[in-house]
Design a protein around this motif. Structure first.
Motif, PDB file in Angstrom:
ATOM      1  N   UNK A  34       0.613  -1.164  -0.050  1.00  0.00           N
ATOM      2  CA  UNK A  34       0.047  -0.032  -0.214  1.00  0.00           C
ATOM      3  C   UNK A  34       0.972   1.080  -0.040  1.00  0.00           C
ATOM      4  N   UNK A  35       1.886   1.152   0.756  1.00  0.00           N
ATOM      5  CA  UNK A  35       2.945   2.378   0.765  1.00  0.00           C
ATOM      6  C   UNK A  35       3.378   2.634  -0.539  1.00  0.00           C
ATOM      7  N   UNK A  36       3.763   1.660  -1.403  1.00  0.00           N
ATOM      8  CA  UNK A  36       4.522   1.793  -2.740  1.00  0.00           C
ATOM      9  C   UNK A  36       3.485   2.299  -3.663  1.00  0.00           C
ATOM     10  N   UNK A  37       2.253   1.893  -3.189  1.00  0.00           N
ATOM     11  CA  UNK A  37       1.120   2.301  -4.200  1.00  0.00           C
ATOM     12  C   UNK A  37       0.696   3.793  -3.873  1.00  0.00           C
ATOM     13  N   UNK A  38       1.380   4.253  -2.958  1.00  0.00           N
ATOM     14  CA  UNK A  38       0.860   5.663  -2.568  1.00  0.00           C
ATOM     15  C   UNK A  38      -0.529   5.650  -1.822  1.00  0.00           C
ATOM     16  N   UNK A  39      -0.897   4.640  -1.151  1.00  0.00           N
ATOM     17  CA  UNK A  39      -2.091   4.468  -0.480  1.00  0.00           C
ATOM     18  C   UNK A  39      -1.992   3.952   0.957  1.00  0.00           C
ATOM     19  N   UNK A  40      -0.912   4.759   1.755  1.00  0.00           N
ATOM     20  CA  UNK A  40      -0.586   4.199   2.974  1.00  0.00           C
ATOM     21  C   UNK A  40      -1.793   4.425   3.818  1.00  0.00           C
ATOM     22  N   UNK A  41      -2.626   5.572   3.764  1.00  0.00           N
ATOM     23  CA  UNK A  41      -3.803   5.620   4.772  1.00  0.00           C
ATOM     24  C   UNK A  41      -4.663   4.222   4.496  1.00  0.00           C
ATOM     25  N   UNK A  42      -4.799   3.513   3.580  1.00  0.00           N
ATOM     26  CA  UNK A  42      -5.761   2.452   3.408  1.00  0.00           C
ATOM     27  C   UNK A  42      -5.069   1.141   4.442  1.00  0.00           C
ATOM     28  N   UNK A  43      -3.842   1.383   4.675  1.00  0.00           N
ATOM     29  CA  UNK A  43      -3.197   0.393   5.692  1.00  0.00           C
ATOM     30  C   UNK A  43      -3.908   0.357   7.148  1.00  0.00           C
ATOM     31  N   UNK A  44      -4.217   1.479   7.550  1.00  0.00           N
ATOM     32  CA  UNK A  44      -4.750   1.592   8.933  1.00  0.00           C
ATOM     33  C   UNK A  44      -6.126   1.155   8.861  1.00  0.00           C
ATOM     34  N   UNK A  45      -6.894   1.460   7.694  1.00  0.00           N
ATOM     35  CA  UNK A  45      -8.105   0.584   7.614  1.00  0.00           C
ATOM     36  C   UNK A  45      -7.966  -1.141   7.507  1.00  0.00           C
ATOM     37  N   UNK A  46      -7.083  -1.409   6.635  1.00  0.00           N
ATOM     38  CA  UNK A  46      -6.877  -2.760   6.568  1.00  0.00           C
ATOM     39  C   UNK A  46      -6.662  -3.456   7.965  1.00  0.00           C
ATOM     40  N   UNK A  47      -5.603  -2.808   8.575  1.00  0.00           N
ATOM     41  CA  UNK A  47      -5.254  -3.368  10.043  1.00  0.00           C
ATOM     42  C   UNK A  47      -6.541  -3.324  10.897  1.00  0.00           C
TER      43      UNK A  47
END
Length: 161
Positions: free
Chosen positions: A121-134
């Motif tokens: 997600x970080x590499x795709x520029x979508x770091x914020x979605x990581x928090x939702x996924x976690x």
């Protein structure tokens, strides 16, 4: 956290806050588990973990975020530990080893998959979605432990009958 706009120093110290929360969490969760049982603590802790992890992705003032990260660590690390306590306390000796193996295996899977997902997600520029996924993983853990509680009760009823 740097990709969300936080200073590098704060981003590094968030890790410290997370781990300090984990230390405190072990002491708190252990005491509460002794009082009300580890199953209830695990379900509550994982649910609250989801809330605090989700909040980590919100744009909060740094001081507030330190508190959020501390509580995320408190809940997450001690919640994981209470899963082992739950399995140990509520499974018969005949299946305790298998249950603990599954718990440990799923934990290791998460330890590999989580960083991979976060990095992707970080590499795709979508770091914020990581928090939702976690956060979703926390909800999933709470649901699974609630279902495990139900199956333990059903097995006990059938064992008595």
């Amino acid at each position: 956290m740097g990709d969300l706009g936080y200073e590098t120093g704060d981003s590094l110290l968030f890790s410290t806050a997370l781990n300090l929360g984990g230390i405190v969490g072990m002491l708190v969760a252990g005491r509460l588990s002794d009082a009300v049982g580890p199953r209830k603590i695990v379900v509550l802790w994982f649910t609250l973990t989801a809330v605090f992890v989700y909040l980590m992705g919100a744009h909060l003032p740094v001081a507030v975020l330190y508190v959020v990260v501390f509580f995320a660590g408190l809940l997450l690390f001690s919640g994981q530990t209470m899963v082992y306590a739950t399995v140990g306390a509520h499974h018969d000796a005949s299946d305790r080893d298998t249950a603990l193996g599954w718990v440990a295996g799923m934990g290791r899977f998460g330890a590999v998959f989580g960083p991979w997902l976060g990095g992707t997600l970080l590499a795709a520029g979508q770091a914020g979605y990581g928090f939702a996924a976690f956060a979703a993983a926390g909800v999933f853990g709470a649901v699974m432990m609630a279902l495990a509680t139900a199956t333990i009760r059903i097995r006990r009823v059938h064992a008595v009958a």
